[in-house]
Design a protein around this motif. Structure first.
Motif, PDB file in Angstrom:
ATOM      1  N   ASP A  21       0.844  -1.191   0.000  1.00 53.66           N
ATOM      2  CA  ASP A  21       0.000   0.000   0.000  1.00 53.66           C
ATOM      3  C   ASP A  21       0.876   1.237   0.000  1.00 53.66           C
ATOM      4  O   ASP A  21       2.085   1.158   0.221  1.00 53.66           O
ATOM      5  CB  ASP A  21      -0.953   0.022   1.188  1.00 53.66           C
ATOM      6  N   PHE A  22       0.248   2.381  -0.257  1.00 53.72           N
ATOM      7  CA  PHE A  22       0.969   3.641  -0.244  1.00 53.72           C
ATOM      8  C   PHE A  22       1.371   3.979   1.190  1.00 53.72           C
ATOM      9  O   PHE A  22       0.677   3.625   2.137  1.00 53.72           O
ATOM     10  CB  PHE A  22       0.100   4.763  -0.819  1.00 53.72           C
ATOM     11  N   PRO A  23       2.478   4.660   1.376  1.00 52.51           N
ATOM     12  CA  PRO A  23       2.870   5.045   2.736  1.00 52.51           C
ATOM     13  C   PRO A  23       1.875   6.023   3.344  1.00 52.51           C
ATOM     14  O   PRO A  23       1.363   6.910   2.666  1.00 52.51           O
ATOM     15  CB  PRO A  23       4.246   5.703   2.543  1.00 52.51           C
ATOM     16  N   GLN A  24       1.607   5.842   4.622  1.00 53.38           N
ATOM     17  CA  GLN A  24       0.784   6.806   5.337  1.00 53.38           C
ATOM     18  C   GLN A  24       1.612   8.040   5.682  1.00 53.38           C
ATOM     19  O   GLN A  24       2.816   7.932   5.937  1.00 53.38           O
ATOM     20  CB  GLN A  24       0.253   6.203   6.635  1.00 53.38           C
ATOM     21  N   PRO A  25       0.996   9.211   5.715  1.00 52.73           N
ATOM     22  CA  PRO A  25       1.735  10.393   6.169  1.00 52.73           C
ATOM     23  C   PRO A  25       2.080  10.265   7.644  1.00 52.73           C
ATOM     24  O   PRO A  25       1.332   9.692   8.421  1.00 52.73           O
ATOM     25  CB  PRO A  25       0.741  11.537   5.915  1.00 52.73           C
ATOM     26  N   GLY A  26       3.209  10.810   8.029  1.00 57.10           N
ATOM     27  CA  GLY A  26       3.628  10.739   9.412  1.00 57.10           C
ATOM     28  C   GLY A  26       4.890   9.912   9.581  1.00 57.10           C
ATOM     29  O   GLY A  26       5.582   9.570   8.617  1.00 57.10           O
ATOM     30  N   ALA A  48       5.192   1.649  -0.028  1.00 59.46           N
ATOM     31  CA  ALA A  48       6.004   2.388  -0.999  1.00 59.46           C
ATOM     32  C   ALA A  48       5.120   2.800  -2.165  1.00 59.46           C
ATOM     33  O   ALA A  48       3.990   2.319  -2.318  1.00 59.46           O
ATOM     34  CB  ALA A  48       7.172   1.534  -1.493  1.00 59.46           C
ATOM     35  N   LYS A  49       5.609   3.707  -2.987  1.00 64.03           N
ATOM     36  CA  LYS A  49       4.914   4.031  -4.233  1.00 64.03           C
ATOM     37  C   LYS A  49       4.934   2.784  -5.117  1.00 64.03           C
ATOM     38  O   LYS A  49       5.974   2.173  -5.333  1.00 64.03           O
ATOM     39  CB  LYS A  49       5.609   5.203  -4.921  1.00 64.03           C
ATOM     40  N   TRP A  50       3.773   2.436  -5.627  1.00 60.54           N
ATOM     41  CA  TRP A  50       3.641   1.154  -6.316  1.00 60.54           C
ATOM     42  C   TRP A  50       4.565   1.028  -7.524  1.00 60.54           C
ATOM     43  O   TRP A  50       5.077  -0.046  -7.810  1.00 60.54           O
ATOM     44  CB  TRP A  50       2.189   0.944  -6.739  1.00 60.54           C
ATOM     45  N   ASP A  51       4.743   2.114  -8.234  1.00 59.35           N
ATOM     46  CA  ASP A  51       5.540   2.026  -9.460  1.00 59.35           C
ATOM     47  C   ASP A  51       7.033   1.918  -9.172  1.00 59.35           C
ATOM     48  O   ASP A  51       7.822   1.705 -10.102  1.00 59.35           O
ATOM     49  CB  ASP A  51       5.267   3.240 -10.361  1.00 59.35           C
TER      50      ASP A  51
END
Length: 641
Positions: A413-418, A450-453
């Motif tokens: 999944d995309f990283p959460q902010p923080g 991480a960013k998927w790409d």
């Protein structure tokens, strides 16, 4: 825009919150087979404080935080009477101060011998009063290797709590026991306040986790009330493949607002919203604000579907006019919704509409059919979030003839902010780990934030002896497309999946047309799309239900605001139609699999019997389609490399 998959809770900021173009993925993995149970004993009772942090001598009595005036340590002073009086005054004041501020009073003995004797007598009773049953935990290593320390945001270890032994006492008793034990066992309240609060919070967290787990079991596992899609069909079950408006077993809702005046019913909020968007598009702030005032007058967050939709879209227009769309969206995304509230909202969502249940049923049955006889099953889930899809699959695998396979799930999944970008998917792994342990399914989990790409096949540790399944339900809409960058992240991710050579690729998409670069066109399409979702909840959920308000505000509302008020890379809601995704998948080298007729028949029949008549389940060009009142909202298909 499915409830737990659509900008679910702060994970859709892969491109917005990134600090570099190629961020280092945050990875954690742990295995059920490799973990050995250890025991954790709550450290109630006696605590030894550092000598320099306690003004009392070591012989001070247990539970006594007030030193005797005679034993107070002082610094050297001049041998004058004033100095002696000052020392005595300071000692007495220190004694009185700690005595009055102490939470409990214990009589002070006169001699050190009496202190020691009383301490020895009290200790067994304190041990009995503060004894609790040990809590078993599974210890899991963070990151990739067994000897890594604190490279990730979680530190060296993650603890997976066992459901069978956690919170064995009632939560109230545990909390009271923690407070009482700390009070009775401490030597200095000022030094141990933080420790007592931390211990109490840990006990509360265990009880909260237990409550969340019970909700997960009730909502997600296949029980008598949740298993309608798996129940056998009657012999005479027959459902036509088409959608017939007005067919079904439930009545439609009443038109108009109960008790509304003629003037209120005559207001066309849809037209006002479109005119307001047109004024905002040409920077006509004066007319836009006048129209916005009219919309605000007739809209409400707790009204009917049209009023709620208008209230939601008015928020988006207002943020766009003020130029604060990105900031507002970031603040909404940074807001943490508790897991228990998310599970409750998910329960309402699957009760009100079949979209999630049908999606999970389609994906899980397709995986089960493809993995028959496989000894090892590896599932790579793009956009795992809370992992609502997998408990029932683990349950079904545990009942497989011949025994369950060795299951490995890689949650991406995309990283959460923080400061903890992988916090949520790590928690998801711990919950799935516990389900696998409970159901005796060999299990391993790996989390990648991480960013998927930027994720390559080498990062996924794919083994040749595994049956590989890639799963992505309704989350690829959150990646940038060709209108933002020439090297489309969507194309890169599909090419990466193609290089994995998966045996099965399950792809679910939001069938949306509100990805146009022109604002007014995008606004109109989003208005029609979200009006279907708000209308669906209006028909199937109470207006006063707090969980409905949570869904409309924290999911639908947040997505709509992103579509309306954000542009460029900050607009992450970019859905495409299933026909557009079909062309993308074919260009990436995938081969589409035909729909399973038994799955289609069962889904149609159960939706027709259990849900409102205006829900539709249809098929087109090997896609399973789901929608409301003739509008297709979601589509699913199966592919292979």
């Amino acid at each position: 825009m499915v409830m737990d998959s659509d900008s679910g809770d702060n994970l859709n900021f892969g491109g917005v919150f990134s600090t570099s173009d190629q961020p280092t993925p945050h990875i954690i993995n742990f295995s059920l087979q490799q973990q050995s149970p250890v025991q954790f004993f709550p450290s109630y009772g006696f605590h030894n404080s550092p000598a320099d942090s306690n003004p009392c001598p070591p012989q001070a009595m247990l539970g006594m935080a007030t030193p005797s005036p005679a034993s107070t340590i002082t610094t050297e002073l001049d041998n004058s009477e004033d100095s002696s009086e000052a020392v005595a005054d300071d000692a007495v004041l220190a004694y009185i101060n700690q005595f009055l501020l102490d939470e409990e009073f214990y009589p002070v003995t006169d001699t050190l011998v009496e202190d020691s004797a009383l301490l020895a007598v009290e200790k067994p009773f304190v041990d009995i009063l503060t004894a609790t049953k040990p809590t078993h935990v599974y210890e899991a290593k963070s990151w990739m290797t067994d000897d890594s320390d604190s490279s990730g945001s979680r530190g060296g270890h993650d603890t997976v709590t066992s459901n069978q032994t956690s919170c064995q006492l009632p939560c109230e008793m545990v909390e009271e026991g923690a407070k009482y034990a700390v009070q009775k066992g401490r030597k200095n309240p000022h030094n141990n306040d933080l420790e007592s609060e931390e211990r109490s919070s840990k006990q509360s967290a265990l009880c909260e986790e237990e409550t969340v787990r019970e909700m997960f079991d009730k909502v997600l596992l296949c029980t008598n009330e949740n298993c309608e899609f798996h129940a056998p069909l009657p012999p005479d079950a027959h459902i036509s493949g088409g959608y017939v408006k007005g067919s079904g077993n439930k009545r439609g809702r009443r038109k108009g607002k109960s008790g509304a005046s003629l003037e209120e019913e005559a207001v066309d909020l849809t037209t006002l919203l479109i005119h307001c968007a047109q004024a905002a598009a040409i920077d006509d702030h004066r007319n836009a604000k006048e129209l916005l005032k009219q919309i605000r007058k007739h809209s409400s967050a707790v009204g009917d579907a049209g009023q709620r939709l208008a209230h939601c879209f008015a928020d988006g227009i207002e943020a766009r006019l003020a130029g604060t769309g990105s900031n507002v969206y970031r603040s909404l995304a940074a807001k943490r919704t508790s897991t228990s509230d998310i599970v409750k909202a998910f329960g309402l969502y699957v009760t009100a509409c079949p979209f999630k249940k049908v999606s999970h049923f389609f994906a899980n049955i397709t995986i089960l059919n493809s993995s028959k006889g496989a000894a090892k099953l590896h599932i790579i889930d793009y956009g795992i979030q809370y992992g609502f899809q997998w408990p029932v699959l683990i349950q079904r695998l545990s009942k497989r003839p011949g025994g369950p396979p060795s299951l490995r799930i890689t949650g991406i999944d995309f990283p959460q902010p923080g400061f903890r970008p992988a916090e949520r998917i790590e928690a998801t792994g711990r919950r799935l780990h516990e389900y696998a342990r409970m159901l005796n399914v060999p299990f391993e989990y790996r989390a990648i934030a991480a960013k998927w790409d930027t994720i390559q096949t080498e990062d996924l540790k794919i083994s040749s002896d595994e049956l590989l399944v890639v799963n992505c339900l309704y989350r690829m809409r959150n990646m940038m497309d060709e209108t933002v960058t020439d090297d489309s992240p969507r194309t890169r991710v599909l090419n990466t999946i193609s290089k994995m050579k998966p045996h099965l690729f399950i792809h679910g998409v939001v069938n949306g047309t509100y990805n146009a670069p022109f604002f007014v066109t995008r606004f109109k399409e989003a208005l029609f799309h979200f009006s279907s979702l708000f209308d669906m909840l209006e028909v199937n959920a109470s207006r006063t239900d707090e969980l409905r308000l949570l869904i409309e505000r924290d999911f639908f509302g947040r997505e709509a605001l992103n579509v309306i008020a954000c542009e460029g890379t900050e607009r992450i809601e970019r859905p495409e139609t299933y026909k557009q995704w079909q062309l993308r998948n074919l260009r990436a080298g995938f081969r589409q699999l035909p729909l399973n007729e038994e799955i289609m028949k069962r889904a149609r029949y159960k939706v027709n019997k259990k849900y409102h008549r205006d829900f539709l389940v249809d098929e087109d060009n090997k896609w399973m389609l789901q929608g409301w009142k003739g509008r297709i909202i979601f589509a699913l298909s199966a592919w292979t490399s």
